[in-house]
Design a protein around this motif. Structure first.
Motif, mmCIF file in Angstrom:
data_model
loop_
_atom_site.group_PDB
_atom_site.id
_atom_site.type_symbol
_atom_site.label_atom_id
_atom_site.label_comp_id
_atom_site.label_asym_id
_atom_site.label_seq_id
_atom_site.Cartn_x
_atom_site.Cartn_y
_atom_site.Cartn_z
ATOM 1 N N LEU A 95 17.448 17.593 53.607
ATOM 2 C CA LEU A 95 17.771 16.317 54.247
ATOM 3 C C LEU A 95 19.121 16.419 54.932
ATOM 4 C CD1 LEU A 95 16.435 13.863 51.539
ATOM 5 C CD2 LEU A 95 15.348 14.559 53.695
ATOM 6 N N ASP A 96 19.216 17.433 55.774
ATOM 7 C CA ASP A 96 20.381 17.643 56.633
ATOM 8 C C ASP A 96 19.937 18.586 57.747
ATOM 9 O OD1 ASP A 96 20.397 20.303 55.625
ATOM 10 O OD2 ASP A 96 21.907 19.808 54.125
ATOM 11 N N ALA A 97 20.839 18.956 58.616
ATOM 12 C CA ALA A 97 20.479 19.792 59.765
ATOM 13 C C ALA A 97 20.436 21.286 59.449
ATOM 14 C CB ALA A 97 21.466 19.535 60.902
ATOM 15 N N SER A 98 20.630 21.674 58.205
ATOM 16 C CA SER A 98 20.746 23.094 57.853
ATOM 17 C C SER A 98 19.531 23.923 58.259
ATOM 18 C CB SER A 98 21.013 23.253 56.354
ATOM 19 O OG SER A 98 19.940 22.714 55.591
ATOM 20 N N ALA A 99 18.329 23.390 58.138
ATOM 21 C CA ALA A 99 17.135 24.169 58.463
ATOM 22 C C ALA A 99 17.040 24.481 59.955
ATOM 23 C CB ALA A 99 15.879 23.434 58.008
ATOM 24 N N ALA A 100 17.589 23.641 60.793
ATOM 25 C CA ALA A 100 17.586 23.893 62.232
ATOM 26 C C ALA A 100 18.730 24.816 62.641
ATOM 27 C CB ALA A 100 17.674 22.581 63.003
ATOM 28 N N GLU A 101 19.737 24.930 61.789
ATOM 29 C CA GLU A 101 20.925 25.713 62.124
ATOM 30 C C GLU A 101 20.878 27.150 61.633
ATOM 31 O OE1 GLU A 101 23.864 23.270 60.246
ATOM 32 O OE2 GLU A 101 23.899 21.827 61.902
ATOM 33 N N ARG A 102 20.111 27.395 60.563
ATOM 34 C CA ARG A 102 20.058 28.746 60.002
ATOM 35 C C ARG A 102 18.753 28.944 59.243
ATOM 36 N NH1 ARG A 102 21.154 27.981 54.551
ATOM 37 N NH2 ARG A 102 22.355 26.126 54.075
ATOM 38 N N ASP A 103 18.440 30.207 58.998
ATOM 39 C CA ASP A 103 17.260 30.543 58.215
ATOM 40 C C ASP A 103 17.544 30.241 56.750
ATOM 41 O OD1 ASP A 103 14.720 31.599 57.606
ATOM 42 O OD2 ASP A 103 15.627 33.540 57.126
ATOM 43 N N ILE A 104 16.687 29.457 56.139
ATOM 44 C CA ILE A 104 16.834 29.139 54.723
ATOM 45 C C ILE A 104 15.759 29.920 53.977
ATOM 46 C CG2 ILE A 104 16.692 27.328 52.974
ATOM 47 C CD1 ILE A 104 17.709 25.371 55.101
ATOM 48 N N PRO A 105 16.141 30.804 53.084
ATOM 49 C CA PRO A 105 15.138 31.601 52.375
ATOM 50 C C PRO A 105 14.246 30.719 51.507
ATOM 51 C CG PRO A 105 17.355 32.086 51.555
ATOM 52 C CD PRO A 105 17.503 31.108 52.672
ATOM 53 N N PRO A 106 13.047 31.199 51.207
ATOM 54 C CA PRO A 106 12.153 30.405 50.359
ATOM 55 C C PRO A 106 12.713 30.274 48.942
ATOM 56 C CG PRO A 106 11.228 32.593 50.749
ATOM 57 C CD PRO A 106 12.461 32.464 51.614
ATOM 58 N N VAL A 107 12.386 29.169 48.306
ATOM 59 C CA VAL A 107 12.755 29.004 46.899
ATOM 60 C C VAL A 107 11.978 30.026 46.082
ATOM 61 C CG1 VAL A 107 13.364 26.562 47.159
ATOM 62 C CG2 VAL A 107 11.020 27.192 46.510
ATOM 63 N N ARG A 108 12.419 30.274 44.859
ATOM 64 C CA ARG A 108 11.859 31.352 44.034
ATOM 65 C C ARG A 108 10.333 31.298 43.933
ATOM 66 N NH1 ARG A 108 14.366 31.091 38.679
ATOM 67 N NH2 ARG A 108 12.672 29.698 38.156
ATOM 68 N N GLY A 109 9.762 30.146 43.661
ATOM 69 C CA GLY A 109 8.305 30.044 43.517
ATOM 70 C C GLY A 109 7.567 30.389 44.798
ATOM 71 N N VAL A 110 8.083 29.953 45.921
ATOM 72 C CA VAL A 110 7.456 30.258 47.211
ATOM 73 C C VAL A 110 7.630 31.746 47.527
ATOM 74 C CG1 VAL A 110 7.430 29.734 49.680
ATOM 75 C CG2 VAL A 110 7.802 27.895 48.026
ATOM 76 N N ARG A 111 8.786 32.297 47.203
ATOM 77 C CA ARG A 111 9.001 33.728 47.412
ATOM 78 C C ARG A 111 7.979 34.543 46.623
ATOM 79 N NH1 ARG A 111 13.927 34.131 45.659
ATOM 80 N NH2 ARG A 111 13.373 35.036 43.660
ATOM 81 N N ARG A 112 7.694 34.123 45.402
ATOM 82 C CA ARG A 112 6.686 34.818 44.585
ATOM 83 C C ARG A 112 5.302 34.731 45.218
ATOM 84 N NH1 ARG A 112 8.481 32.350 38.909
ATOM 85 N NH2 ARG A 112 10.330 33.600 38.556
ATOM 86 N N VAL A 113 4.935 33.573 45.710
ATOM 87 C CA VAL A 113 3.641 33.413 46.391
ATOM 88 C C VAL A 113 3.590 34.324 47.613
ATOM 89 C CG1 VAL A 113 2.203 31.812 47.728
ATOM 90 C CG2 VAL A 113 3.217 31.065 45.560
ATOM 91 N N ALA A 114 4.666 34.334 48.390
ATOM 92 C CA ALA A 114 4.718 35.162 49.602
ATOM 93 C C ALA A 114 4.549 36.639 49.266
ATOM 94 C CB ALA A 114 6.040 34.939 50.347
ATOM 95 N N GLU A 115 5.215 37.089 48.217
ATOM 96 C CA GLU A 115 5.110 38.496 47.830
ATOM 97 C C GLU A 115 3.730 38.821 47.274
ATOM 98 O OE1 GLU A 115 8.389 38.863 45.104
ATOM 99 O OE2 GLU A 115 9.875 38.904 46.747
ATOM 100 N N ARG A 116 3.203 37.953 46.427
ATOM 101 C CA ARG A 116 1.901 38.194 45.794
ATOM 102 C C ARG A 116 0.773 38.219 46.823
ATOM 103 N NH1 ARG A 116 -1.654 34.409 43.660
ATOM 104 N NH2 ARG A 116 -0.077 32.792 43.751
ATOM 105 N N LEU A 117 0.863 37.371 47.828
ATOM 106 C CA LEU A 117 -0.211 37.251 48.813
ATOM 107 C C LEU A 117 0.108 37.967 50.121
ATOM 108 C CD1 LEU A 117 -1.172 33.532 48.193
ATOM 109 C CD2 LEU A 117 -2.157 35.600 47.174
ATOM 110 N N ASP A 118 1.213 38.685 50.160
ATOM 111 C CA ASP A 118 1.606 39.469 51.331
ATOM 112 C C ASP A 118 1.677 38.604 52.591
ATOM 113 O OD1 ASP A 118 2.459 41.796 52.580
ATOM 114 O OD2 ASP A 118 0.415 42.398 53.117
ATOM 115 N N ALA A 119 2.347 37.450 52.459
ATOM 116 C CA ALA A 119 2.490 36.539 53.601
ATOM 117 C C ALA A 119 3.265 37.217 54.716
ATOM 118 C CB ALA A 119 3.203 35.256 53.169
#
Length: 180
Positions: A95-119
């Motif tokens: 709820l700020d402009a940070s996502a438009a200003e820089r790449d925000i890495p995925p939170v831990r749970g999403v990172r795990r999904v991305a790695e497990r499913l080879d996103a």
């Protein structure tokens, strides 16, 4: 009706207050405009059988550092099928402009999904929280003056267009574009 060479893409999402649903719709519109046959559904309505699709975009709202439950459940239910096709993930929430200003890495749970499913990729978009928000915490945030709409529609559209280009290039072969 799907035209020959038109990739079939599922855009599924988990949303509590509608902001992530609107992001998913925007992604679906951009994919369709770029030449993909696109279906947009809430993740809870997807049975787990995604075999009819050539690619999937799965997104979820972030709440207290966790991806929306419906997105997590679909990733579990359809895991093997999602991992067998091109998959992109998105999150929404800051709820700020940070996502438009820089790449925000995925939170831990999403990172795990991305790695497990080879996103193939993940992006975090800004969120929206307004006076119609559900939940005590959300209403407190809005009352404290920290709500608002922080989604960057051009960023969302641009990301979807990158996905479409990748899918169409893979479908049509290197150096070819739609209609050649």
């Amino acid at each position: 009706m799907v035209k020959p060479g038109e990739p079939r893409v599922l855009v599924a999402y988990g949303s509590k207050n509608g902001s992530t649903a609107e992001i998913a719709e925007r992604i679906g519109e951009a994919l369709s405009k770029a030449g993909c046959a696109t279906s947009v559904y809430p993740a809870r309505e997807v049975s787990g059988d995604v075999a009819a699709y050539d690619a999937v975009v799965l997104g979820g709202a972030l709440y207290s550092g966790h991806w929306h439950r419906d997105a997590r459940r679909l990733a579990r239910r359809a895991g093997p099928q999602l991992g067998a096709r091109p998959l992109w993930l998105f999150s929404s929430g800051p709820l700020d402009a940070s996502a438009a200003e820089r790449d925000i890495p995925p939170v831990r749970g999403v990172r795990r999904v991305a790695e497990r499913l080879d996103a193939r990729g993940h992006i975090t978009f800004g969120g929206r929280l307004d006076e119609h928000a559900h939940g005590r915490t959300a209403r407190m945030i809005v009352r404290a003056g920290k709500g608002g709409d922080f989604r960057d529609l051009d960023q969302i559209t641009g990301w979807a267009e990158l996905i479409a280009r990748e899918l169409l290039a893979a479908r049509n072969g290197p150096g070819e574009t739609e209609g050649t």
